[in-house]
Write a protein that holds these residues in place. Structure first.
Motif, PDB file in Angstrom:
ATOM      1  N   GLY A   3       0.803  -1.212   0.000  1.00 21.38           N
ATOM      2  CA  GLY A   3       0.000   0.000   0.000  1.00 21.38           C
ATOM      3  C   GLY A   3       0.836   1.262   0.000  1.00 21.38           C
ATOM      4  N   TYR A   4       0.157   2.385   0.175  1.00 21.82           N
ATOM      5  CA  TYR A   4       0.814   3.686   0.217  1.00 21.82           C
ATOM      6  C   TYR A   4       1.788   3.727   1.393  1.00 21.82           C
ATOM      7  CZ  TYR A   4       1.383   8.753   0.312  1.00 21.82           C
ATOM      8  OH  TYR A   4       1.906  10.016   0.289  1.00 21.82           O
ATOM      9  N   ASN A   5       2.936   4.360   1.197  1.00 19.30           N
ATOM     10  CA  ASN A   5       4.015   4.392   2.199  1.00 19.30           C
ATOM     11  C   ASN A   5       4.515   2.994   2.548  1.00 19.30           C
ATOM     12  OD1 ASN A   5       4.450   7.130   2.612  1.00 19.30           O
ATOM     13  ND2 ASN A   5       2.838   7.305   4.140  1.00 19.30           N
ATOM     14  N   LEU A   6       4.348   2.059   1.632  1.00 19.87           N
ATOM     15  CA  LEU A   6       4.776   0.670   1.800  1.00 19.87           C
ATOM     16  C   LEU A   6       4.037  -0.054   2.920  1.00 19.87           C
ATOM     17  CD1 LEU A   6       8.658   0.972   1.327  1.00 19.87           C
ATOM     18  CD2 LEU A   6       6.903   0.521  -0.381  1.00 19.87           C
ATOM     19  N   ARG A   7       2.900   0.476   3.339  1.00 21.03           N
ATOM     20  CA  ARG A   7       2.134  -0.166   4.398  1.00 21.03           C
ATOM     21  C   ARG A   7       1.264  -1.286   3.827  1.00 21.03           C
ATOM     22  NH1 ARG A   7       2.722   2.757   8.938  1.00 21.03           N
ATOM     23  NH2 ARG A   7       3.309   4.956   8.749  1.00 21.03           N
ATOM     24  N   MET A  63     -10.916  -3.932  -0.512  1.00 22.25           N
ATOM     25  CA  MET A  63      -9.598  -3.551  -0.007  1.00 22.25           C
ATOM     26  C   MET A  63      -9.662  -2.141   0.585  1.00 22.25           C
ATOM     27  SD  MET A  63      -8.039  -6.284  -0.900  1.00 22.25           S
ATOM     28  CE  MET A  63      -8.361  -7.647  -2.021  1.00 22.25           C
ATOM     29  N   LEU A  64      -9.143  -2.013   1.785  1.00 24.83           N
ATOM     30  CA  LEU A  64      -9.119  -0.741   2.486  1.00 24.83           C
ATOM     31  C   LEU A  64      -7.684  -0.371   2.829  1.00 24.83           C
ATOM     32  CD1 LEU A  64     -11.977  -1.547   5.010  1.00 24.83           C
ATOM     33  CD2 LEU A  64     -12.210  -0.180   2.966  1.00 24.83           C
ATOM     34  N   GLY A  65      -7.379   0.919   2.810  1.00 29.32           N
ATOM     35  CA  GLY A  65      -6.048   1.361   3.179  1.00 29.32           C
ATOM     36  C   GLY A  65      -5.841   2.833   2.923  1.00 29.32           C
ATOM     37  N   GLU A  66      -4.629   3.292   3.214  1.00 30.67           N
ATOM     38  CA  GLU A  66      -4.293   4.688   2.972  1.00 30.67           C
ATOM     39  C   GLU A  66      -3.993   4.897   1.492  1.00 30.67           C
ATOM     40  OE1 GLU A  66      -0.951   5.508   5.425  1.00 30.67           O
ATOM     41  OE2 GLU A  66      -2.113   5.669   7.266  1.00 30.67           O
ATOM     42  N   HIS A  67      -4.385   6.055   1.004  1.00 31.90           N
ATOM     43  CA  HIS A  67      -4.016   6.429  -0.353  1.00 31.90           C
ATOM     44  C   HIS A  67      -4.038   7.943  -0.455  1.00 31.90           C
ATOM     45  CE1 HIS A  67      -3.251   5.866  -4.604  1.00 31.90           C
ATOM     46  NE2 HIS A  67      -4.159   6.794  -4.856  1.00 31.90           N
ATOM     47  N   VAL A  68      -2.909   8.513  -0.864  1.00 30.45           N
ATOM     48  CA  VAL A  68      -2.764   9.966  -0.986  1.00 30.45           C
ATOM     49  C   VAL A  68      -2.223  10.264  -2.371  1.00 30.45           C
ATOM     50  CG1 VAL A  68      -1.737  12.049  -0.010  1.00 30.45           C
ATOM     51  CG2 VAL A  68      -2.258  10.111   1.473  1.00 30.45           C
ATOM     52  N   GLU A  69      -2.858  11.188  -3.065  1.00 26.37           N
ATOM     53  CA  GLU A  69      -2.339  11.611  -4.355  1.00 26.37           C
ATOM     54  C   GLU A  69      -0.989  12.300  -4.159  1.00 26.37           C
ATOM     55  OE1 GLU A  69      -3.654  10.781  -7.098  1.00 26.37           O
ATOM     56  OE2 GLU A  69      -5.555  10.004  -6.326  1.00 26.37           O
ATOM     57  N   ARG A  70      -0.066  12.075  -5.088  1.00 21.69           N
ATOM     58  CA  ARG A  70       1.275  12.632  -4.938  1.00 21.69           C
ATOM     59  C   ARG A  70       1.251  14.151  -4.798  1.00 21.69           C
ATOM     60  NH1 ARG A  70       5.916   9.431  -5.820  1.00 21.69           N
ATOM     61  NH2 ARG A  70       5.378   7.440  -4.885  1.00 21.69           N
ATOM     62  N   LYS A  71       0.355  14.807  -5.495  1.00 24.38           N
ATOM     63  CA  LYS A  71       0.314  16.266  -5.436  1.00 24.38           C
ATOM     64  C   LYS A  71      -0.220  16.776  -4.101  1.00 24.38           C
ATOM     65  CE  LYS A  71      -4.267  16.467  -7.598  1.00 24.38           C
ATOM     66  NZ  LYS A  71      -5.049  16.992  -8.729  1.00 24.38           N
ATOM     67  N   LEU A  72      -0.860  15.875  -3.309  1.00 23.49           N
ATOM     68  CA  LEU A  72      -1.416  16.274  -2.026  1.00 23.49           C
ATOM     69  C   LEU A  72      -0.604  15.740  -0.854  1.00 23.49           C
ATOM     70  CD1 LEU A  72      -5.197  15.588  -2.728  1.00 23.49           C
ATOM     71  CD2 LEU A  72      -3.996  17.770  -2.920  1.00 23.49           C
ATOM     72  N   SER A  73       0.515  15.064  -1.131  1.00 21.85           N
ATOM     73  CA  SER A  73       1.249  14.378  -0.075  1.00 21.85           C
ATOM     74  C   SER A  73       2.278  15.268   0.598  1.00 21.85           C
ATOM     75  CB  SER A  73       1.939  13.138  -0.659  1.00 21.85           C
ATOM     76  OG  SER A  73       2.833  13.520  -1.695  1.00 21.85           O
ATOM     77  N   THR A  74       1.929  16.521   0.871  1.00 27.45           N
ATOM     78  CA  THR A  74       2.838  17.441   1.555  1.00 27.45           C
ATOM     79  C   THR A  74       2.333  17.728   2.960  1.00 27.45           C
ATOM     80  OG1 THR A  74       1.661  19.333   0.612  1.00 27.45           O
ATOM     81  CG2 THR A  74       3.598  18.514  -0.580  1.00 27.45           C
ATOM     82  N   SER A  75       1.616  16.793   3.558  1.00 25.86           N
ATOM     83  CA  SER A  75       1.065  16.997   4.892  1.00 25.86           C
ATOM     84  C   SER A  75       2.175  17.171   5.910  1.00 25.86           C
ATOM     85  CB  SER A  75       0.187  15.802   5.278  1.00 25.86           C
ATOM     86  OG  SER A  75      -0.219  15.884   6.613  1.00 25.86           O
ATOM     87  N   THR A  76       1.941  18.041   6.907  1.00 20.78           N
ATOM     88  CA  THR A  76       2.911  18.277   7.977  1.00 20.78           C
ATOM     89  C   THR A  76       2.489  17.600   9.277  1.00 20.78           C
ATOM     90  OG1 THR A  76       1.785  20.344   8.553  1.00 20.78           O
ATOM     91  CG2 THR A  76       3.637  20.468   6.993  1.00 20.78           C
ATOM     92  N   SER A  77       1.501  16.717   9.226  1.00 26.47           N
ATOM     93  CA  SER A  77       1.053  16.020  10.427  1.00 26.47           C
ATOM     94  C   SER A  77       2.185  15.170  10.992  1.00 26.47           C
ATOM     95  CB  SER A  77      -0.150  15.140  10.095  1.00 26.47           C
ATOM     96  OG  SER A  77      -0.535  14.378  11.217  1.00 26.47           O
TER      97      SER A  77
END
Length: 693
Positions: A138-142, A156-170
């Motif tokens: 999955g995303y981030n190799l999870r 199938m359930l899991g994390e998925h973030v579009e590359r253009k939106l993957s600048t989160s500072t969390s």
């Protein structure tokens, strides 16, 4: 990171009960999932960070007594209708656009499969099994979570973030990016270039499935069985694909690789025959570990049919590249055939170890009938056994269970403990639990671990509550006092000189799962009153972990494939384990990764972007002469001078520059391509953990 600051494992109380057993699963990253009749519960592990060790050695978790492990949780509806829109993005990745729904068109699920009821529709869509995928899919190799429903679909359930939106500072993980990724079965569309429209609707009603063990990052195999007892092997890929010269997208590819008959050698019998026994199970498939050679890897897929367990070898050639179709070979017949009496909900578990005997790779396991366990051993390599001819169950004597198998309490959970690899035990070491726990049933927990092994904490807790006896009045009105004094109620009647008493509680066990390294276990159980109707739904997740007095010789750990799994085992194991995670720079600041030396020249040339003064760097932060503070990249040692160019590790809490930024700095300072850390940029350069987002 200090082990004393690890959040304690506390019993979790859930508000609904499971529909079936085996609905609890632990991932390789220590993520826990529980499915009940209408709710899916997800629990994410938390690790104490560097700031937790400040002050007098009392961490954040130790100060906050209400904080416990798995407090970061998510509760969602598990009822998911097999809507074709689930696979819209999956088909779009293959260049196929699904037709839009016309106005007024009936979108109700019409059923699937050959059953007279399931083939015409289904009123509910409840979960009956869940299982985590191997690492790196999955995303981030999870891992991702697969949930099978009563309609015959897998979602199938899991994390998925579009590359253009993957600048989160969390700085902590959450469920913001969790979504339904795609699905299989129950008329869901999947790409198929052999069809005129570029896709086909799956006609399979899936009744069982299983993930193969880890193969490579972003590549995995999934096997499922439909209601016609056909076993289908699916290849699943998740990888970045160049969308334009300046951007790329993360895509899924799902392809059917092979299909074979899983009905077994037993001929069909009349269902009105008095000797007929139903045999269907949602746990009919289970993959063995891989045995790897120079050119390929081989595993055995165990499948359950009517009074039969078959073992079919599957070989995958090495060199399976991203975006390429794997070369998979499935044997024409079973390598081993076992005829034995099986009831509904029978299942198979493999020992996570491959042994070499006379140059042949051997793997062992247990068959739960599900009333008794039977060990087996299968050769992963070498010649196949002869084909077993078709016959009736009366011919092989499996119509009825053996007389020495009188147990009627079914097994609902079984874990095979990882062996001490240099010392092969005579049989796989296992622990099992059975469905019903009452005061007169002393065999609901069984194990063949060494005698010096301590009982799991949940065994003692449930046993203590079941063994407790109180007066009938106290039991009926719920006055469960801890006092040992006799009640003085006049309503009590003395019979034969003794106060009438009863056991007020009984338990039902729904499942058992083990942690990534096998040292901890999680039990899914519900508690009921023996005196009154109990209509309040609810279930508990109870944990066990190694104790201080337990010797290492009485407990075994398997090698975890992820940093998250290794850290979990280190936090909840009392022994000083020789793990990379415990020795890593993320936990011991005095050490530095070797990659820091590659960027020494660039580090010395860095200056504060605000006042242009020199920087004084430590392992996790850089400070200029005027007090401006910057995070330091755990992979390179470079100060991170601007936002949006780094990612935060969910394990150690440190930041790492993106691979593209590392390459830019290396080119700017003419350090050469060797200076870029050799990774995909999906893992922390310090501890090897996975990023938050």
């Amino acid at each position: 990171m200090e082990r004393s600051n690890a959040p304690p494992l506390k019993t979790l109380a859930l508000k609904s009960s499971p529909l079936t057993s085996h609905t609890i699963a632990w991932s390789c990253d220590a993520e826990l999932a529980v499915a009940t009749d209408d709710t899916l519960y997800l629990f994410l592990p938390e690790y104490p960070k560097k700031n937790d060790d400040a002050g007098n050695g009392v961490g954040e978790f130790a100060k906050d007594l209400g904080r416990h492990q798995f407090s970061l949780s998510f509760r969602a509806s598990s009822i998911v209708r097999p809507d074709p829109a689930i696979n819209a993005q999956l088909c779009a990745f293959a260049g196929v656009k699904l037709p839009s729904t016309k106005s007024g068109e009936d979108t109700n699920f019409k059923g699937v499969g050959a059953g007279p009821i399931t083939g015409t529709g289904g009123a509910t869509c409840q979960p009956v099994k869940l299982e985590w995928s191997p690492n790196g899919l999955g995303y981030n190799l999870r891992p991702i979570l697969a949930v099978m429903h009563t309609t015959g679909s897998i979602v199938m359930l899991g994390e998925h973030v579009e590359r253009k939106l993957s600048t989160s500072t969390s700085r902590v993980r959450g469920f913001k990016h969790w979504k339904i990724l795609w699905g299989l079965g129950a008329r869901l569309p999947i790409p198929d270039q052999s069809r005129g429209k570029g896709f086909r609707k799956m006609a399979d009603r899936i009744k069982s499935f299983s993930w193969a063990k880890e193969i490579a990052s972003g590549r995995a195999l999934l096997a499922y069985m439909n209601d016609a007892s056909q076993v289908v092997i699916i290849s699943v890929q998740f990888y970045p694909r160049r969308k334009s010269p300046q951007s790329e997208e993360l895509v899924w590819e799902v392809q059917e690789i092979a299909r074979f008959d899983g009905n077994g050698p037993h001929l069909n019998e009349d269902e009105v025959d008095p000797d007929f026994v139903p045999h269907d199970t949602s746990y009919a498939l289970k993959w063995s570990p891989w045995t790897v050679t120079e050119h390929s890897r081989t595993a055995t897929l165990a499948y359950i049919a009517r009074n039969y367990v078959g073992f079919r070898r599957v070989t995958v050639s090495n060199g399976w590249g991203k975006g390429k179709k794997p070369h998979v070979e499935v044997d024409d017949h079973d390598s081993v055939s076992i005829c034995t009496f099986l009831s509904p909900d029978a299942f198979v578990e493999w020992e996570d170890a491959v042994w070499i005997e006379d140059g042949v790779s051997i793997c062992r396991g247990m068959i739960a009938t599900p009333f008794v366990v039977k060990p087996f051993q299968v050769a992963l390599t070498g010649p196949l056994s002869p084909i077993l001819e078709e016959h009736f169950v009366r011919n092989c004597g499996t119509t009825y269970p053996l007389e020495e198998e009188p147990e009627v309490n079914p097994i609902t959970g079984l874990v095979i403990h990882p062996p001490d690899t240099p010392n092969k035990p005579d049989a796989p070491l296992y622990s099992l639990v059975r469905l019903s726990v009452i005061p007169t049933n002393l065999c609901w927990y069984q194990t063949n671990l060494p005698e010096e092994s301590a009982l799991p904490q949940w065994v003692e807790d449930i046993g203590r509550q079941c063994a407790r006896a109180v007066s009938r009045v106290e039991a009926r009105f719920g006055v469960l006092s801890d006092s040992d004094s006799e009640p003085d109620s006049e309503d009590e009647r003395v019979k034969d000189g003794a106060v009438q008493s009863t056991h007020p509680h009984r338990f039902r066990i729904w499942g058992l799962a083990s942690s990534p390294g096998g040292s901890c276990t999680a039990l899914l159980a519900s508690k009921y009153s023996t005196q009154l109707p109990d209509r309040v739904g609810g279930v508990r997740v109870m944990f066990s972990w190694p104790r201080q007095a337990e010797t290492h010789a009485a407990r075994f750990e398997k090698e975890c494939t992820t940093t998250e799994g290794r850290v979990w085992e280190w936090l909840y194991t009392q022994d000083d384990l020789n793990t990379d995670a415990a020795k890593n720079s993320s936990f011991h600041p005095q050490s530095q990764p070797a990659s820091h030396f590659l960027f020494q020249e660039a580090i010395q040339k860095q200056h504060c972007v605000f006042c242009d003064t020199s920087l004084n760097s430590s392992y996790d932060e850089a400070r200029c002469e005027n007090g401006h503070v910057f995070a330091v990249c755990a992979a390179t040692g470079l100060a991170i001078m601007k936002p949006g160019i780094s990612r935060i590790c969910a394990v150690c809490g440190l930041s790492c520059l993106r691979i593209s930024e590392q390459a830019r700095i290396a080119e700017q300072h003419q350090l050469g391509a060797d200076a870029v850390v050799e990774s995909s940029g999906e893992m922390c350069g310090g501890c090897g953990g996975k990023f938050v987002a």
